[in-house]
Write a protein that holds these residues in place. Structure first.
Motif, short mmCIF file in Angstrom:
data_model
loop_
_atom_site.label_atom_id
_atom_site.label_comp_id
_atom_site.label_asym_id
_atom_site.label_seq_id
_atom_site.Cartn_x
_atom_site.Cartn_y
_atom_site.Cartn_z
N ALA A 1 0.86 -1.19 0.00
CA ALA A 1 0.00 0.00 0.00
C ALA A 1 0.89 1.23 0.00
CB ALA A 1 -0.91 0.00 1.22
N THR A 2 0.39 2.32 -0.58
CA THR A 2 1.16 3.57 -0.64
C THR A 2 0.25 4.76 -0.34
OG1 THR A 2 0.77 3.88 -3.02
CG2 THR A 2 2.74 2.62 -2.38
N ILE B 1 0.56 9.46 0.08
CA ILE B 1 1.38 10.66 -0.10
C ILE B 1 0.94 11.70 0.91
CG2 ILE B 1 2.12 12.47 -1.70
CD1 ILE B 1 1.47 10.65 -4.00
N SER B 2 1.92 12.31 1.59
CA SER B 2 1.61 13.40 2.50
C SER B 2 1.72 14.72 1.74
CB SER B 2 2.58 13.41 3.68
OG SER B 2 3.85 13.88 3.28
N GLY B 3 1.28 15.81 2.37
CA GLY B 3 1.32 17.12 1.72
C GLY B 3 2.72 17.68 1.58
N LYS B 4 3.71 17.01 2.17
CA LYS B 4 5.08 17.51 2.11
C LYS B 4 5.94 16.72 1.11
CE LYS B 4 5.09 19.22 6.85
NZ LYS B 4 5.77 19.18 8.18
N ASN B 5 5.30 16.16 0.09
CA ASN B 5 6.02 15.40 -0.94
C ASN B 5 6.76 14.20 -0.36
OD1 ASN B 5 5.22 16.79 -3.20
ND2 ASN B 5 7.29 17.25 -3.90
N VAL B 6 6.13 13.52 0.58
CA VAL B 6 6.68 12.30 1.15
C VAL B 6 5.76 11.15 0.79
CG1 VAL B 6 7.33 11.06 3.24
CG2 VAL B 6 7.83 13.50 3.04
N ILE B 7 6.30 10.18 0.08
CA ILE B 7 5.56 8.97 -0.28
C ILE B 7 5.84 7.91 0.77
CG2 ILE B 7 5.28 7.15 -2.00
CD1 ILE B 7 6.25 9.17 -4.11
N THR B 8 4.80 7.33 1.34
CA THR B 8 4.95 6.24 2.30
C THR B 8 4.57 4.93 1.63
OG1 THR B 8 4.49 7.68 4.19
CG2 THR B 8 4.25 5.32 4.54
N VAL B 9 5.47 3.98 1.69
CA VAL B 9 5.24 2.65 1.12
C VAL B 9 5.20 1.66 2.28
CG1 VAL B 9 6.12 0.84 -0.40
CG2 VAL B 9 6.43 3.26 -1.01
N ASP B 10 4.10 0.92 2.40
CA ASP B 10 3.97 -0.11 3.44
C ASP B 10 3.88 -1.46 2.74
OD1 ASP B 10 3.61 -1.52 5.75
OD2 ASP B 10 1.77 -0.51 6.38
N VAL B 11 4.85 -2.32 3.00
CA VAL B 11 4.95 -3.59 2.29
C VAL B 11 5.19 -4.70 3.30
CG1 VAL B 11 7.44 -3.33 1.91
CG2 VAL B 11 6.10 -4.76 0.36
N SER B 12 4.73 -5.90 2.98
CA SER B 12 4.94 -7.03 3.88
C SER B 12 6.36 -7.57 3.75
CB SER B 12 3.92 -8.15 3.58
OG SER B 12 3.90 -8.46 2.20
N ALA B 13 6.82 -8.25 4.79
CA ALA B 13 8.22 -8.68 4.88
C ALA B 13 8.60 -9.71 3.82
CB ALA B 13 8.49 -9.24 6.28
N ASP B 14 7.62 -10.41 3.24
CA ASP B 14 7.96 -11.42 2.24
C ASP B 14 8.51 -10.82 0.95
OD1 ASP B 14 5.47 -10.29 1.82
OD2 ASP B 14 4.58 -12.10 0.97
N ALA B 15 8.42 -9.50 0.79
CA ALA B 15 9.00 -8.87 -0.41
C ALA B 15 10.52 -8.94 -0.41
CB ALA B 15 8.55 -7.41 -0.49
N PHE B 16 11.13 -9.19 0.77
CA PHE B 16 12.59 -9.13 0.90
C PHE B 16 13.22 -10.52 0.94
CE2 PHE B 16 10.59 -5.50 2.93
CZ PHE B 16 11.25 -4.43 2.36
N ASN B 17 12.54 -11.53 0.44
CA ASN B 17 13.04 -12.90 0.52
C ASN B 17 14.08 -13.18 -0.56
OD1 ASN B 17 11.42 -13.45 2.70
ND2 ASN B 17 9.78 -14.36 1.49
N SER B 18 15.14 -12.40 -0.58
CA SER B 18 16.27 -12.61 -1.49
C SER B 18 17.56 -12.41 -0.72
CB SER B 18 16.23 -11.63 -2.68
OG SER B 18 15.08 -11.86 -3.47
N ASN B 19 18.57 -13.19 -1.07
CA ASN B 19 19.87 -13.08 -0.41
C ASN B 19 20.77 -12.16 -1.23
OD1 ASN B 19 22.02 -13.52 1.30
ND2 ASN B 19 22.62 -15.45 0.34
N LEU B 20 21.01 -10.93 -0.73
CA LEU B 20 21.76 -9.93 -1.48
C LEU B 20 22.97 -9.48 -0.69
CD1 LEU B 20 18.84 -7.62 -2.71
CD2 LEU B 20 19.76 -9.65 -3.82
N ASP B 21 24.02 -9.07 -1.41
CA ASP B 21 25.13 -8.43 -0.73
C ASP B 21 24.78 -6.97 -0.47
OD1 ASP B 21 25.55 -6.99 -3.11
OD2 ASP B 21 27.18 -8.30 -3.78
#
Length: 346
Positions: free
Chosen positions: A160-161, A163-183
């Motif tokens: 979900a995303t 936008i605030s009035g100060k040009n700040v975009i907030t992105v709320d995402v579940s933890a399974d989006a990061f299921n990759s092994n990266l350096d």
């Protein structure tokens, strides 16, 4: 004798009784033993307190003074992109302009020479979510059109995303989006891939003020301080990082595009305004590629078109690949920061 009983006159002092020698010695030994016992007890008490306090102090010192190794903050990434090579500037891509198209700008990760950069594609999207959510959903769940690009993100259960009035975009995402092994370097590029895509989608849809800096705050399951890919701490407002975008970038045609025969327009952007570019067209037949046309062109130096390049060629039906690279002023590298696109002319 009368003097001893006169009023107001005290009696004469008598002799002070003395303790027997053995009784005085016993009393002195008792007082000495008590003092020694109190001193020993004090030492034992202090030792016990130190044994209790030192582990706590050491534990507290370990929590506060020792940072987690290999973890950076999203708003202060380490210098992952090397400095200018052979006079090549590394700058941030300009923010996308508002467009009426229903295509979403999506950034991917791709390799160029020995470096890794961000490249953009415009993708067809559904009308189910807001423009920023749609673009991020494509970035996390689909593959890029160009086989030279890739994404380390996984399709999340929740995204979900706002936008605030100060040009700040907030992105709320579940933890399974990061299921990759990266350096560490690739993890920082992945976070910048999200930042570039979110800000591009907001700007192209006219949801943000392009005259101001746009920042992105990433929450994971509604919380801050999540360490993405076990490398990057999220939650702080994060802007586009200079040096992440590709030095040479073909915008049109997109990979796999089908064009009408005749005049074909090729356009793109270089991070060196006024710099020379080498281009080449290849005829392709399966895996075989044969040189067809080539030349040089200069990227625009004007402020409003800085780094942009345009090339027009007449082509008949067939399959082609266009290659564009920066010209190395030192002459050490023939194809510096090359980008390619494959397309078909009908």
């Amino acid at each position: 004798m009368l003097d001893s009983v006169l009023p107001g006159k005290p009696p004469a002092p008598g002799p002070v009784p003395r303790e027997p020698p053995r009784t005085a010695q016993r009393r002195d030994r008792t007082i000495s033993q008590r003092g020694q016992n109190l001193t020993a007890a004090s030492r034992r008490t202090r030792r016990s307190l130190l044994l209790l306090v030192l582990p706590a102090a050491l534990a507290l010192s370990g929590c506060v003074a020792t940072p987690q190794p290999g973890i950076t903050n999203s708003n202060t990434p380490s210098r992952t992109v090397p400095g200018p090579t052979a006079g090549v500037a590394t700058t941030s891509a300009p923010l996308e302009s508002t467009q009426a198209s229903n295509k979403a700008p999506v950034y991917w990760i791709g390799r160029s020479n020995e470096n890794v950069f961000l490249y953009r594609e415009f993708r067809d999207v559904s009308e189910d979510d807001n423009p920023i959510t749609r673009a991020l959903r494509v970035m996390m769940s689909q593959k890029p059109l160009d086989p030279d690009f890739f994404t380390p993100w996984q399709n999340p259960k929740m995204l979900a995303t706002s936008i605030s009035g100060k040009n700040v975009i907030t992105v709320d995402v579940s933890a399974d989006a990061f299921n990759s092994n990266l350096d560490a370097d690739m993890a920082e590029r992945a976070i910048q891939q999200l930042v570039y895509t979110a800000t591009a989608a907001g700007a192209s849809a006219g949801l943000t003020d392009t005259g101001q800096q746009i920042q992105v705050v990433v929450l994971v399951d509604g919380h801050t301080d999540y360490v993405a890919f076990n490398r990057v701490r999220l939650g702080s407002p994060t802007s586009r990082s200079v040096g992440m975008v590709a030095p040479v970038w073909i915008i049109d045609p997109q990979e796999g595009a089908e064009l009408a025969d005749g005049a074909v327009k090729i356009s793109g952007r270089s991070t060196v305004p006024g710099g020379k570019l080498r281009w080449e067209l290849l005829r392709t037949d399966g895996s075989a590629k044969a040189p067809y046309l080539n030349g040089t062109i200069t990227a625009a130096s004007e402020a409003d078109q800085a780094g942009m390049f345009n090339l027009g060629v007449n082509l008949g039906p067939g399959s082609y690949e266009v290659r564009v690279s920066q010209v190395d002023p030192a002459g050490k590298v023939k194809d510096l920061n090359v980008d390619t696109r494959g397309f078909t002319v009908k």
